[in-house]
Design a protein around this motif. Structure first.
Motif, PDB file in Angstrom:
ATOM      1  N   LEU A 145       0.594  -1.487   0.597  1.00 55.33           N
ATOM      2  CA  LEU A 145       0.205  -0.215   0.512  1.00 55.33           C
ATOM      3  C   LEU A 145       0.819   1.348   0.342  1.00 55.33           C
ATOM      4  O   LEU A 145       1.748   1.362   0.745  1.00 55.33           O
ATOM      5  N   PRO A 146       1.134   1.913  -1.210  1.00 58.35           N
ATOM      6  CA  PRO A 146       1.529   3.377  -1.539  1.00 58.35           C
ATOM      7  C   PRO A 146       1.394   4.172  -0.627  1.00 58.35           C
ATOM      8  O   PRO A 146       0.023   4.169  -0.243  1.00 58.35           O
ATOM      9  N   ASN A 150       5.088  10.118  -1.442  1.00 59.58           N
ATOM     10  CA  ASN A 150       6.138  10.090  -1.383  1.00 59.58           C
ATOM     11  C   ASN A 150       6.708   9.019  -1.479  1.00 59.58           C
ATOM     12  O   ASN A 150       5.752   7.923  -1.747  1.00 59.58           O
ATOM     13  N   PHE A 151       8.206   8.605  -0.853  1.00 56.19           N
ATOM     14  CA  PHE A 151       8.215   6.889  -1.135  1.00 56.19           C
ATOM     15  C   PHE A 151       8.069   5.918  -0.156  1.00 56.19           C
ATOM     16  O   PHE A 151       9.496   5.579  -0.580  1.00 56.19           O
ATOM     17  N   MET A 174      -0.784   3.625  -9.769  1.00 57.69           N
ATOM     18  CA  MET A 174       0.068   3.765  -9.147  1.00 57.69           C
ATOM     19  C   MET A 174       0.153   6.170  -9.058  1.00 57.69           C
ATOM     20  O   MET A 174       0.352   6.512  -7.934  1.00 57.69           O
ATOM     21  N   LYS A 175      -0.218   6.440 -10.434  1.00 58.61           N
ATOM     22  CA  LYS A 175      -0.646   7.277 -10.227  1.00 58.61           C
ATOM     23  C   LYS A 175      -1.098   8.185  -9.124  1.00 58.61           C
ATOM     24  O   LYS A 175      -1.273   9.113  -9.421  1.00 58.61           O
ATOM     25  N   PHE A 176      -2.381   8.060  -9.005  1.00 58.31           N
ATOM     26  CA  PHE A 176      -3.581   7.990  -8.369  1.00 58.31           C
ATOM     27  C   PHE A 176      -3.526   7.834  -7.167  1.00 58.31           C
ATOM     28  O   PHE A 176      -3.726   8.801  -6.388  1.00 58.31           O
ATOM     29  N   ILE A 177      -2.544   6.671  -6.560  1.00 61.80           N
ATOM     30  CA  ILE A 177      -2.516   6.775  -4.861  1.00 61.80           C
ATOM     31  C   ILE A 177      -1.637   7.982  -4.874  1.00 61.80           C
ATOM     32  O   ILE A 177      -1.689   8.244  -3.847  1.00 61.80           O
ATOM     33  N   VAL A 178      -0.107   7.253  -5.530  1.00 63.67           N
ATOM     34  CA  VAL A 178       0.855   8.561  -5.383  1.00 63.67           C
ATOM     35  C   VAL A 178       0.474  10.289  -5.051  1.00 63.67           C
ATOM     36  O   VAL A 178       1.026  10.902  -4.413  1.00 63.67           O
TER      37      VAL A 178
END
Length: 188
Positions: A145-146, A150-151, A174-178
């Motif tokens: 769960l990113p 943040n990295f 990934m774009k949506f989450i980050v």
């Protein structure tokens, strides 16, 4: 009347900041990288450091993909694995980069993890291991769960019945989450 004009000017200012800040920050980062790379060379030709770096990485990538180099890469990996702290850092970075690029991408199975009994609270993530029976956890999978902006992230061991497939590609997820749910909607 004056308050209304002030609020409009303030609104325009913040819109300007939203537009200018990401561009300025990106330019500053690229400029710092260019200056640093060019500073490594004994002569001053702007941009040459970046060209040398990109060419070098492409050349190493080509060599690493040849059949001839595979034994040397395996030998290097074995050598690194014998040094405790170095192997931890090296393998962690190698696995992280390999999760995003290369032949063994890991973040290509976006899912939603159900956090309540009614299924109304979902958290997006990526399956990293489908089956954890070897860890004596049958019927479970590992989900990364990113965190947004943040990295970093969390790895959860989740019962398979709490996993719902998310039918979008991994890059969009990934774009949506980050981005905290701001970016990637156009691609869905």
């Amino acid at each position: 009347m004056k308050n209304s004009a002030f609020n409009k000017i303030l609104s325009y200012f913040f819109r300007g900041i939203l537009f200018v800040a990401p561009i300025a920050f990106t330019i500053m980062v690229f400029q710092a990288v260019f200056v640093w790379l060019d500073g490594l060379l004994p002569f001053n030709i702007p941009g040459l450091g970046v060209i040398i770096l990109i060419t070098g990485i492409v050349g190493i990538g080509y060599l690493a993909s040849t059949y001839f180099m595979k034994p040397f890469i395996e030998l290097f990996d074995q050598f690194i694995n014998k040094i405790p702290l170095l192997s931890l850092i090296y393998n962690s970075i190698k696995d992280l980069i390999g999760a995003f690029v290369g032949e063994k991408r890991k973040f290509n199975k976006p899912v939603m993890v159900q956090f309540d009994t009614l299924g109304k609270i979902l958290k997006p993530g990526f399956i990293t291991q489908d089956d954890l029976e070897k860890l004596k956890l049958p019927g479970h999978c590992s989900v990364y769960l990113p965190h947004s902006y943040n990295f970093s992230g969390n790895i959860l061991i989740v019962s398979n019945d709490l996993i719902k497939p998310w039918e979008i590609n991994g890059t969009t997820a990934m774009k949506f989450i980050v981005s905290g749910g701001v970016t990637g909607m156009d691609e869905m």
